[in-house]
Structures are given as C-alpha cells and as structure tokens.
Design an enzyme around this catalytic site. Structure first.
Site, PDB file in Angstrom:
ATOM      1  N   ASP A  11       0.762  -1.131  -0.048  1.00 60.18           N
ATOM      2  CA  ASP A  11      -0.066   0.112  -0.003  1.00 60.18           C
ATOM      3  C   ASP A  11       0.997   1.337   0.104  1.00 60.18           C
ATOM      4  OD1 ASP A  11      -2.585   1.550   0.116  1.00 60.18           O
ATOM      5  OD2 ASP A  11      -1.892   1.884   2.432  1.00 60.18           O
ATOM      6  N   SER A  12       0.365   2.310  -0.129  1.00 56.89           N
ATOM      7  CA  SER A  12       1.154   3.827  -0.137  1.00 56.89           C
ATOM      8  C   SER A  12       1.506   3.949   1.340  1.00 56.89           C
ATOM      9  CB  SER A  12       0.185   4.615  -0.469  1.00 56.89           C
ATOM     10  OG  SER A  12      -1.249   4.957   0.090  1.00 56.89           O
ATOM     11  N   CYS A 185     -11.577   3.122  -0.354  1.00 61.04           N
ATOM     12  CA  CYS A 185      -9.842   3.644  -0.010  1.00 61.04           C
ATOM     13  C   CYS A 185      -9.428   2.932   1.114  1.00 61.04           C
ATOM     14  CB  CYS A 185      -9.962   5.148   0.070  1.00 61.04           C
ATOM     15  SG  CYS A 185      -8.561   5.877   0.868  1.00 61.04           S
ATOM     16  N   HIS A 187      -8.309   3.348   3.833  1.00 61.87           N
ATOM     17  CA  HIS A 187      -8.608   3.982   5.175  1.00 61.87           C
ATOM     18  C   HIS A 187      -9.998   3.984   5.665  1.00 61.87           C
ATOM     19  CE1 HIS A 187      -4.467   5.433   4.270  1.00 61.87           C
ATOM     20  NE2 HIS A 187      -4.502   6.197   5.513  1.00 61.87           N
TER      21      HIS A 187
END
Ligand code: DGL
Length: 272
Positions: A11-12, A185, A187
């Site tokens: 992931d980023s 997303c 999050h």
C-alpha cells in the site's frame, strides 16, 4: 511455487493494514510480507505515471522476498497500475477494486451504487468501468473524499469533526438515492461507523478489504496454494517493511491489528 511462501501485500502507507487484518482473519495460516510506502504517501493526489512507477518498484521488492502472490491493497495503485503489475508478474496478483465492484453488484437492489475514494481512484472511473462491464444498467456515482485519509491518520475515527466532513462529502450521494456504497480507499473501513451514521441504515457499505481477502482465499484454494502447515508465532510469520517513519507505522499498526507488531524495517525502495 512453495505453498508455505508468504503473500506480498503493499500500500502507499498504513492503510493497507485494513487488508492485512482481513487476510489474518480469513486465512490465518498464511504468512505475510507487507510493504507500506510511508516515504511517498499519499498516492491519491499523484499522477498515473508516478503511481505506476512506484508500484513497479514495490512489486520488484516483493518478488525478491519470494512471495507466492501479490495483493495490491491500495485502491489508487489498483486503479492506476493493475495492468502494468499483472504484465510484470508471473505470480497471481489481486487488486482491491475488482472484488469491491463485484460485491457491490451483488449487494445492490436498486442498481444505484456510490463509490468514495481518493481523487485518483474516483477520477480514473475504474469502479464505474468494472461495475458496468458486469451490469450495464447499473448507475455509479463517485465522490472523492480527500480529507478522510488525514482524519483517519490523526486517529479521529469517532469524532464530530469526521461526522461533519462526512456529511459534507456524502450529502450528494444521499440525494442520488444509492442503496450501496463502496468504501473505495484503504482508510475508509476505519471510519465505517461515521459513514454509516451519515448514510443511514438503508445503505449497504461494501468493504473491498474484506472481499479481497475472500477472493485471495478462493484463488489460493483453486491453485492449491493454501498454506496447510500452521506457521509458528516466530518473527517470520508477518514481516513489515516501510520506506520511512517506522515507529509511527508500528504505532498505527498496533492500533488496528491485534497481533502485536514489534518491528518494521526501513528499506530504500528507490533502489528497486
Ligand atoms: N491507500 C490509498 C488508497 O487506498 C489512500 C492513501 C493515499 O492517497 O495514498 O487509495
């Protein structure tokens, strides 16, 4: 490929841990190597070229860890770089977008589906494309919610500020009469309660992290690649790598995963 080899997840940054959490729950025998690109986050406001280059570097790193499959936990990377990653990999690759889109089609009754995500994910229209490929009568309404990521990273999961911002972002989706909303997303599953409060009980929230872990389990079963031997609790079971700020990563990780993450190794991802 050795079935006891780990799954590579990237992931980023920290958000992909919501996908790791689901993999741990649904296929607990699997070993995991996680990479969070904490030096270069966020991906959601970057260009397709940049996110694709970053993703290719991470895939090269994960392949060096001898992973048996790769999970692209980041929605933005799944939206921008999936084709490139699949072309570069001889091992199975799963992104979060397709499983999320499929679950939304299964869930909707009125054919009106909302998607929330980063500016990149929504701008790419990737969810719309996947959904309409399978059901061309479905209507898809997208909304970028860029402030949600920093709110989650600040720990404001149950806070009036988050509810207020959710209300502003989501009111147009409420008006559009959707009955299903994809949390597109990494999050957003962490503020599921706030989103649910604003959208109301009539709207089903789809968590692509859950669906991705389910699809991964099915894929490993079909390919006879499930790890049949229960790994010990040694340090080798779950390994975490980041590109910066390891301590902060460990703190966040332990707030959402009950495993007890003690270390994360910093690597220079630009070398890959
Ligand atoms: N992981 C990203 C995603 O799921 C969110 C954070 C970022 O913008 O990098 O799209």
């Amino acid at each position: 490929m050795n079935s006891s080899a780990p799954i590579g997840v990237f992931d980023s940054g920290v958000g992909g841990l919501t996908v790791v959490r689901e993999i741990m729950r649904q296929i607990p025998n699997e070993r995991i190597v996680y990479f969070g690109d904490t030096a270069r986050v966020p991906y959601g406001s970057k260009s397709k070229e940049t996110v694709t280059r970053y993703s290719a570097q991470i895939v090269r790193f994960l392949k060096q860890q001898d992973v048996k499959a790769i999970v692209v936990a980041c929605n933005t990377a799944s939206a921008y770089a999936m084709d490139e990653i699949e072309r570069e990999s001889e091992i199975p690759v799963i992104g979060v977008v397709k499983p999320g889109a499929k679950a939304a089609i299964d869930a909707t009754k009125n054919g009106r589906i909302g998607v929330i995500g980063t500016e990149a994910t929504i701008g790419s229209q990737i969810y719309t494309r996947y959904i309409q490929e399978q059901d061309n009568s479905a209507e898809v309404m997208g909304k970028a919610c860029p402030l949600f990521v920093p709110l989650v990273e600040e720990g404001l999961l149950n806070d009036p500020v988050t509810d207020e911002i959710a209300m502003r972002y989501l009111s147009s989706l409420i008006d559009s009469g959707i009955d299903t909303l994809i949390l597109g997303c990494t999050h957003y599953p962490l503020i599921r309660a706030a989103v649910g409060r604003v959208m109301g009980e009539g709207v089903t929230l789809v968590n692509p992290a859950y669906e991705t872990a389910r699809e991964l389990r099915e894929l490993l079963e079909t390919e006879d690649m499930l790890n049949r031997s229960k790994p010990g609790l040694g340090v080798d079971r779950y390994r975490f790598f980041v590109s910066d700020a390891a301590e902060k990563f460990i703190r966040f990780a332990n707030s959402i995963i009950k495993y007890g993450i003690l270390s994360a190794k910093i690597i220079n991802i630009e070398e890959y």
